[in-house]
Scaffold this motif. Structure first.
Motif, PDB file in Angstrom:
ATOM      1  N   ALA A 173     -28.269  13.369  16.880  1.00  0.00           N
ATOM      2  CA  ALA A 173     -27.371  14.386  17.436  1.00  0.00           C
ATOM      3  C   ALA A 173     -26.595  13.805  18.613  1.00  0.00           C
ATOM      4  O   ALA A 173     -25.386  14.004  18.748  1.00  0.00           O
ATOM      5  CB  ALA A 173     -28.170  15.615  17.867  1.00  0.00           C
ATOM      6  N   ALA A 174     -27.299  13.038  19.456  1.00  0.00           N
ATOM      7  CA  ALA A 174     -26.646  12.411  20.613  1.00  0.00           C
ATOM      8  C   ALA A 174     -25.604  11.404  20.145  1.00  0.00           C
ATOM      9  O   ALA A 174     -24.522  11.290  20.728  1.00  0.00           O
ATOM     10  CB  ALA A 174     -27.695  11.737  21.491  1.00  0.00           C
ATOM     11  N   CYS A 175     -25.935  10.683  19.077  1.00  0.00           N
ATOM     12  CA  CYS A 175     -25.018   9.690  18.515  1.00  0.00           C
ATOM     13  C   CYS A 175     -23.748  10.368  18.005  1.00  0.00           C
ATOM     14  O   CYS A 175     -22.636   9.883  18.223  1.00  0.00           O
ATOM     15  CB  CYS A 175     -25.728   8.943  17.397  1.00  0.00           C
ATOM     16  SG  CYS A 175     -24.680   7.784  16.534  1.00  0.00           S
ATOM     17  N   ALA A 176     -23.907  11.523  17.319  1.00  0.00           N
ATOM     18  CA  ALA A 176     -22.746  12.269  16.811  1.00  0.00           C
ATOM     19  C   ALA A 176     -21.856  12.689  17.976  1.00  0.00           C
ATOM     20  O   ALA A 176     -20.639  12.544  17.930  1.00  0.00           O
ATOM     21  CB  ALA A 176     -23.207  13.489  16.005  1.00  0.00           C
ATOM     22  N   ARG A 177     -22.495  13.184  19.046  1.00  0.00           N
ATOM     23  CA  ARG A 177     -21.725  13.615  20.226  1.00  0.00           C
ATOM     24  C   ARG A 177     -20.974  12.432  20.832  1.00  0.00           C
ATOM     25  O   ARG A 177     -19.809  12.533  21.177  1.00  0.00           O
ATOM     26  CB  ARG A 177     -22.651  14.232  21.279  1.00  0.00           C
ATOM     27  CG  ARG A 177     -22.823  15.741  21.144  1.00  0.00           C
ATOM     28  CD  ARG A 177     -23.486  16.341  22.374  1.00  0.00           C
ATOM     29  NE  ARG A 177     -24.830  15.833  22.608  1.00  0.00           N
ATOM     30  CZ  ARG A 177     -25.915  16.283  21.970  1.00  0.00           C
ATOM     31  NH1 ARG A 177     -25.812  17.248  21.084  1.00  0.00           N
ATOM     32  NH2 ARG A 177     -27.096  15.784  22.229  1.00  0.00           N
ATOM     33  N   GLU A 188     -26.837  22.332  15.500  1.00  0.00           N
ATOM     34  CA  GLU A 188     -27.678  21.635  16.476  1.00  0.00           C
ATOM     35  C   GLU A 188     -29.155  21.622  16.064  1.00  0.00           C
ATOM     36  O   GLU A 188     -29.899  20.717  16.416  1.00  0.00           O
ATOM     37  CB  GLU A 188     -27.536  22.267  17.869  1.00  0.00           C
ATOM     38  CG  GLU A 188     -26.129  22.140  18.465  1.00  0.00           C
ATOM     39  CD  GLU A 188     -25.742  20.702  18.812  1.00  0.00           C
ATOM     40  OE1 GLU A 188     -26.639  19.847  18.902  1.00  0.00           O
ATOM     41  OE2 GLU A 188     -24.525  20.452  18.987  1.00  0.00           O
ATOM     42  N   ALA A 189     -29.568  22.663  15.314  1.00  0.00           N
ATOM     43  CA  ALA A 189     -30.970  22.764  14.909  1.00  0.00           C
ATOM     44  C   ALA A 189     -31.267  22.013  13.614  1.00  0.00           C
ATOM     45  O   ALA A 189     -32.371  22.091  13.087  1.00  0.00           O
ATOM     46  CB  ALA A 189     -31.339  24.238  14.736  1.00  0.00           C
ATOM     47  N   ALA A 190     -30.279  21.250  13.116  1.00  0.00           N
ATOM     48  CA  ALA A 190     -30.440  20.585  11.817  1.00  0.00           C
ATOM     49  C   ALA A 190     -31.560  19.542  11.849  1.00  0.00           C
ATOM     50  O   ALA A 190     -31.880  18.994  12.899  1.00  0.00           O
ATOM     51  CB  ALA A 190     -29.126  19.911  11.425  1.00  0.00           C
ATOM     52  N   ASP A 191     -32.144  19.284  10.663  1.00  0.00           N
ATOM     53  CA  ASP A 191     -33.206  18.276  10.586  1.00  0.00           C
ATOM     54  C   ASP A 191     -32.592  16.865  10.508  1.00  0.00           C
ATOM     55  O   ASP A 191     -31.380  16.696  10.412  1.00  0.00           O
ATOM     56  CB  ASP A 191     -34.163  18.562   9.423  1.00  0.00           C
ATOM     57  CG  ASP A 191     -33.472  18.509   8.066  1.00  0.00           C
ATOM     58  OD1 ASP A 191     -32.343  17.992   7.977  1.00  0.00           O
ATOM     59  OD2 ASP A 191     -34.082  18.992   7.093  1.00  0.00           O
ATOM     60  N   ARG A 192     -33.489  15.875  10.537  1.00  0.00           N
ATOM     61  CA  ARG A 192     -33.049  14.477  10.607  1.00  0.00           C
ATOM     62  C   ARG A 192     -32.131  14.107   9.448  1.00  0.00           C
ATOM     63  O   ARG A 192     -31.098  13.459   9.636  1.00  0.00           O
ATOM     64  CB  ARG A 192     -34.296  13.574  10.621  1.00  0.00           C
ATOM     65  CG  ARG A 192     -33.999  12.107  10.764  1.00  0.00           C
ATOM     66  CD  ARG A 192     -35.288  11.297  10.939  1.00  0.00           C
ATOM     67  NE  ARG A 192     -34.981   9.898  11.177  1.00  0.00           N
ATOM     68  CZ  ARG A 192     -34.803   9.006  10.222  1.00  0.00           C
ATOM     69  NH1 ARG A 192     -34.892   9.369   8.956  1.00  0.00           N
ATOM     70  NH2 ARG A 192     -34.519   7.751  10.523  1.00  0.00           N
ATOM     71  N   ASP A 193     -32.499  14.527   8.226  1.00  0.00           N
ATOM     72  CA  ASP A 193     -31.684  14.152   7.075  1.00  0.00           C
ATOM     73  C   ASP A 193     -30.282  14.738   7.133  1.00  0.00           C
ATOM     74  O   ASP A 193     -29.319  14.097   6.723  1.00  0.00           O
ATOM     75  CB  ASP A 193     -32.374  14.585   5.769  1.00  0.00           C
ATOM     76  CG  ASP A 193     -33.326  13.500   5.278  1.00  0.00           C
ATOM     77  OD1 ASP A 193     -32.880  12.350   5.179  1.00  0.00           O
ATOM     78  OD2 ASP A 193     -34.498  13.816   5.033  1.00  0.00           O
ATOM     79  N   THR A 194     -30.178  15.957   7.650  1.00  0.00           N
ATOM     80  CA  THR A 194     -28.858  16.587   7.736  1.00  0.00           C
ATOM     81  C   THR A 194     -27.961  15.796   8.695  1.00  0.00           C
ATOM     82  O   THR A 194     -26.788  15.562   8.418  1.00  0.00           O
ATOM     83  CB  THR A 194     -29.006  18.051   8.181  1.00  0.00           C
ATOM     84  OG1 THR A 194     -29.859  18.709   7.227  1.00  0.00           O
ATOM     85  CG2 THR A 194     -27.667  18.768   8.224  1.00  0.00           C
ATOM     86  N   TRP A 195     -28.554  15.351   9.828  1.00  0.00           N
ATOM     87  CA  TRP A 195     -27.792  14.503  10.761  1.00  0.00           C
ATOM     88  C   TRP A 195     -27.411  13.186  10.108  1.00  0.00           C
ATOM     89  O   TRP A 195     -26.314  12.665  10.289  1.00  0.00           O
ATOM     90  CB  TRP A 195     -28.595  14.247  12.045  1.00  0.00           C
ATOM     91  CG  TRP A 195     -28.651  15.433  12.948  1.00  0.00           C
ATOM     92  CD1 TRP A 195     -29.738  16.221  13.204  1.00  0.00           C
ATOM     93  CD2 TRP A 195     -27.573  15.982  13.729  1.00  0.00           C
ATOM     94  NE1 TRP A 195     -29.397  17.229  14.082  1.00  0.00           N
ATOM     95  CE2 TRP A 195     -28.081  17.099  14.419  1.00  0.00           C
ATOM     96  CE3 TRP A 195     -26.231  15.635  13.892  1.00  0.00           C
ATOM     97  CZ2 TRP A 195     -27.295  17.874  15.282  1.00  0.00           C
ATOM     98  CZ3 TRP A 195     -25.439  16.404  14.738  1.00  0.00           C
ATOM     99  CH2 TRP A 195     -25.978  17.507  15.423  1.00  0.00           C
ATOM    100  N   LEU A 196     -28.351  12.613   9.311  1.00  0.00           N
ATOM    101  CA  LEU A 196     -28.047  11.358   8.610  1.00  0.00           C
ATOM    102  C   LEU A 196     -26.857  11.552   7.677  1.00  0.00           C
ATOM    103  O   LEU A 196     -25.952  10.717   7.621  1.00  0.00           O
ATOM    104  CB  LEU A 196     -29.264  10.874   7.800  1.00  0.00           C
ATOM    105  CG  LEU A 196     -30.429  10.268   8.593  1.00  0.00           C
ATOM    106  CD1 LEU A 196     -31.576   9.911   7.643  1.00  0.00           C
ATOM    107  CD2 LEU A 196     -29.982   9.021   9.353  1.00  0.00           C
TER     108      LEU A 196
END
Lengths: 333, 189
Positions: A173-177, A188-196
């Motif tokens: 999430a920090a990387c996306a920001r 913001e509440a997404a799990d790891r795979d969703t961020w991936l």
């Protein structure tokens, strides 16, 4: 608009020139597999079994009458995978199919809820052979140069520059920001795979388009995170999914597995996928008894690949959306 | 207000983000074959005019914004406030000079504008594309000079200044394109 008030968009969206190209490419795909000893098969599009995936929403069909077991729910297939694996378990050597498949709520420049999939399986193939054959198909049909090959971790490292195996959801999430990717509060509440998936779509895929030496080259990304194995074998240390995707111009064209063969592991994964579905407010889907029976009887070591035929036409034509290559895309179907 | 989930997202939707109204300009569906759906949206802030790019995952939602457009005629200015009236309901609305922006240049009593309301409060006003206004003051026309490329500034009855051809005289009625601030022609009364 006709005087009667009937819709004006009754003619096809694609030009006749495009429809002739489609027909030629269908013939070329058939010739490619025929020349390599593959048998063309046809399997049901409507079935009491359907893939259980947290991100795939199949169309449910009811009521059910005639032929099908009483009381069953039926689904339009999201891919012909289950039936083709039953054929493989029953002695299939090398089979391919060109099938219409259906996925709810998938519509955009690169998506249509009903689309054409080319899917094939070959006994004895592992991931390297499946990647070679897919690359060869692209070279033959699209005239691409031999594919650039990267592991998921390499592609990730080059585009994102973050240690994939160490990063948790908060790091991602920090990387996306840090990359200026703006998301809503629910994300913001997404799990790891969703961020991936988000970072892969926003950062890695554009980099893949640039990684190819020229625009007509393909890129193969292999060995996905184990959490994204779907129905591929997981192996290695750290464990990764024996799965690959092939991209042309940054567009995902094909997806292949060294096929999972254990019925017990399939049951576990189905359970996990159904738990995710349930948490997201989606209905659970039934375990597929025929596929499980086939796997218990013994699925031979094999690799399977699915390729989006409409995207293949789009890339061959230099078009930028599926609506240009479909006679009747969803809004006028 | 109701809300929209991602499967309902489309161009033209009016939604609220952090209390501001936004117009969805674009919504692109992106989805890996084995991953979750992403909706890459471009949204314009209807108050500030800024454009926001934001990505949503399948199933996320946005609250609908109560945004409507009415036809309102300009009545008068009171200090920093511009007063308008809805032509249908006769309800009066006040906008600050900030909200009116450059539209003040073309506002004379009775001008019918389109006004955007958010939660029934005015947020912006747009004058008609073409307005006819009287030239209040200018330097005299240059006699005998018929060259069309000569221009000069004039002051309109609203107090705004615009550039017109040199032959325009005081008291002339002129037609102006409010989108480009350009003089179009002289109008006979």
């Amino acid at each position: 608009m006709p005087a009667s008030g009937l819709p004006h968009d009754w003619p096809p969206a694609a030009s006749w020139e495009m429809l002739r190209l489609r027909a030629r490419l269908l013939q070329q795909v058939r010739a490619f597999f025929d020349a390599r000893g593959f048998l063309e098969v046809e399997t049901p599009l409507l079935s009491a079994e359907v893939a259980i995936d947290r991100h795939l929403d199949p169309f449910e069909v009811r009521p059910v009458r005639g032929g099908h077991p009483a009381g069953e729910r039926l689904w339009l297939q999201t891919s012909p995978e289950f039936h083709m694996k039953r054929l493989m378990a029953a002695g299939g050597e090398a089979i391919f199919q060109i099938a219409h498949v259906f996925r709810q709520a998938e519509y955009g420049a690169l998506h249509n809820p009903e689309f054409t999939m080319v899917e094939w399986y070959r006994r004895g193939d592992g991931l390297p052979q499946a990647m070679d054959l897919t690359d060869e198909l692209c070279q033959t049909i699209l005239g691409t140069a031999p594919a650039v090959r990267r592991s998921y971790a390499e592609a990730w490292q080059a585009a994102v520059g973050l240690d994939l195996h160490q990063a948790d959801a908060a790091d991602l999430a920090a990387c996306a920001r840090a990359h200026g990717i703006s998301v809503g509060p629910e994300f913001e509440a997404a799990d790891r795979d969703t961020w991936l998936h988000l970072l892969f779509a926003e950062l890695v895929q554009p980099a893949l388009a640039a990684a190819a030496p020229d625009r007509a080259a393909a890129v193969i990304v292999s060995h996905f995170p184990a959490s994204q194995a779907a129905l591929a074998e997981v192996a290695g240390e750290p464990p990764v999914a024996e799965r690959f995707e092939l991209f042309v111009n940054g567009i995902e064209l094909a997806n292949g597995y060294n096929e999972l063969r254990s019925a017990a592991v399939l049951r576990q994964r189905n359970q996990q996928q159904n738990d995710h579905r349930h948490a997201a407010g989606k209905p659970r889907l039934p375990d597929p008894p025929w596929l499980l029976a086939a796997m218990e009887a013994g699925l031979p070591p094999c690799a399977g690949v699915a390729l989006g035929f409409d995207r293949l036409v789009m890339l061959a034509a230099g078009a930028s959306s599926l609506a240009e290559v479909l006679a009747f895309p969803a809004p006028r179907s | 207000m109701p809300s929209y989930t991602t499967s309902e997202f489309k161009k033209g939707l009016k939604v609220q983000i952090d209390g501001d109204p936004y117009l969805m300009l674009e919504c692109n569906f992106v989805k890996p074959g084995k991953g979750n759906a992403l909706y890459k949206c471009k949204l314009r802030n209807l108050i500030r005019g800024t454009v926001l790019e934001r990505t949503f995952k399948g199933g996320d939602s946005l609250e609908a914004a109560d945004v409507s457009e009415i036809q309102a005629q300009y009545l008068y200015r009171q200090g920093e406030m511009f007063v308008f009236m809805d032509n249908n309901t006769y309800e009066q609305y006040e906008l600050t000079a900030d909200q009116v922006g450059d539209a003040w240049k073309y506002l004379k009593e009775g001008t019918v504008c389109s006004m955007i309301l958010f939660n029934n409060n005015p947020i912006s006003v747009t004058p008609p594309n073409h307005v006819v206004l009287r030239v209040e003051y200018c330097e005299p026309a240059v006699r005998g000079n018929t060259a069309t490329n000569l221009t000069k500034p004039v002051k309109l009855e609203t107090g705004a200044e615009i550039i017109v051809p040199a032959f325009v005289e005081m008291g002339d009625m002129i037609k102006i394109d409010t989108r480009s601030d350009e003089y179009l022609e002289r109008v006979k009364e």
